[in-house]
Design a protein around this motif. Structure first.
Motif, PDB file in Angstrom:
ATOM      1  N   ASP A  10     -14.532 -14.138   9.858  1.00 28.85           N
ATOM      2  CA  ASP A  10     -15.430 -14.336  10.576  1.00 28.85           C
ATOM      3  C   ASP A  10     -16.314 -12.098  11.020  1.00 28.85           C
ATOM      4  O   ASP A  10     -17.083 -12.748  11.962  1.00 28.85           O
ATOM      5  N   LYS A 181     -20.507 -11.717  11.745  1.00 30.49           N
ATOM      6  CA  LYS A 181     -20.276 -11.851  10.071  1.00 30.49           C
ATOM      7  C   LYS A 181     -22.216 -12.816  11.282  1.00 30.49           C
ATOM      8  O   LYS A 181     -22.191 -13.370  12.315  1.00 30.49           O
ATOM      9  N   GLU A 182     -23.519 -11.901  10.735  1.00 28.91           N
ATOM     10  CA  GLU A 182     -24.255 -12.402  11.239  1.00 28.91           C
ATOM     11  C   GLU A 182     -24.408 -13.897  11.377  1.00 28.91           C
ATOM     12  O   GLU A 182     -24.892 -14.555  12.336  1.00 28.91           O
ATOM     13  N   GLU A 183     -24.184 -14.841  10.228  1.00 27.68           N
ATOM     14  CA  GLU A 183     -24.238 -16.001  10.040  1.00 27.68           C
ATOM     15  C   GLU A 183     -23.341 -16.791  10.898  1.00 27.68           C
ATOM     16  O   GLU A 183     -23.867 -17.768  11.603  1.00 27.68           O
ATOM     17  N   SER A 186     -26.444 -16.391  14.682  1.00 29.14           N
ATOM     18  CA  SER A 186     -28.128 -16.342  13.941  1.00 29.14           C
ATOM     19  C   SER A 186     -28.794 -17.080  13.996  1.00 29.14           C
ATOM     20  O   SER A 186     -27.924 -18.614  13.484  1.00 29.14           O
TER      21      SER A 186
END
Ligand code: PRP
Length: 186
Positions: A10, A181-183, A186
Motif C-alpha cells: 500500500d 499510494k494515491e489509488e 482517491s
C-alpha cells in the motif's frame, strides 16, 4: 526497513525512516528540556490518537519530571482532508492552571485542530503552553499564525501514514513515515 506483510503493497515510498525518527526525537527532547528550569514539571498533553507513539518515545528522552495527560479531538473522520469541524471527544483529567503545558501532536496540517485546542487550554490559565509536532506540512496551513515551538520534520503535501498516523485507522503501527499510494484513497 522492517517489512510489514499487511501494508507494504500500500506504500508508495518511505520518507522518514525509523532511525531518522529516533535521532530527531533525541534532538527535540534536548531542545525541549533546555527550555525549562531544571526540575520544572511539564504536563505533556498527547492529542489522540496519532501522537501516541511520538509521546511515548519523546517523553522518555525528556530530562524533566513529566506528567501525562490525553485529549481526544477529531477533525478528519475517515477522510484525507480536514472537515474544519473540531470535536472534543475526551478532555484532560489534569488541572493545568499554573502549570507548564506541552501539547504533543503528530502532524500540523491546516492548523485548525491546534487553534481550537490552544484557545481552549489558554482559558484554563496554564503557566505556559508550547507545542511540539513530529511533522509539519506548511504548504497546507490555513490558520497562518499557528506554528509549533518544536518541529521534527517539515514534509511536502503528500498523504502520509505510519508512526501513529493513519488512513481509516490503519497503518498506525508502522515504525516509519510513508507516503500512501494515491489509488487507495482517491
Ligand atoms: C490529525 C492530527 C492532528 C490534526 C492535524 O488528527 O493528529 O490532530 O489531524 O490537522 P489540522 O492541522 O488540519 O487540524 P485526526 O483528526 O486525523 O485524528 P487522529 O490523530 O486520531 O488520527
Amino acid at each position: 526497513m522492517k517489512e510489514n506483510k499487511f501494508y507494504s503493497g500500500d506504500l508508495a515510498e518511505i520518507i522518514i525512516t525509523e532511525e531518522q525518527i529516533k535521532k530527531r526525537i533525541k534532538e527535540l527532547a534536548e531542545e525541549i528540556s533546555a527550555c525549562y528550569e531544571p526540575g520544572e514539571e511539564l504536563v505533556m498533553i498527547c492529542i489522540l490518537r496519532g501522537a501516541v507513539m511520538f509521546m511515548a518515545d519523546l517523553s522518555r528522552e525528556i530530562n524533566l519530571p513529566v506528567i501525562f495527560d490525553f485529549m481526544d479531538v477529531s477533525s478528519y473522520g475517515t477522510g484525507t482532508s480536514s472537515s474544519g469541524t473540531v470535536r472534543i471527544i475526551k478532555d484532560l483529567q489534569e488541572n493545568i492552571e499554573g502549570r507548564h503545558v506541552l501539547i504533543v501532536e503528530d502532524i500540523l496540517d491546516t492548523g485548525k485542530t491546534l487553534k481550537h485546542v490552544i484557545a481552549m487550554l489558554e482559558t484554563r490559565r496554564p503557566a505556559s503552553i508550547k507545542v511540539v509536532t513530529l511533522l509539519d506540512k506548511p504548504e497546507r496551513r490555513v490558520v497562518k499564525h499557528i506554528v509549533a515551538d518544536f518541529n521534527g520534520f517539515e514534509i511536502p503535501d503528500k498523504f502520509v501514514v505510519g508512526y501513529g498516523l493513519d488512513y481509516a485507522e490503519k497503518y498506525r503501527n508502522l515504525p516509519f513515515i510513508a507516503v500512501l499510494k494515491e489509488e487507495l484513497y482517491s
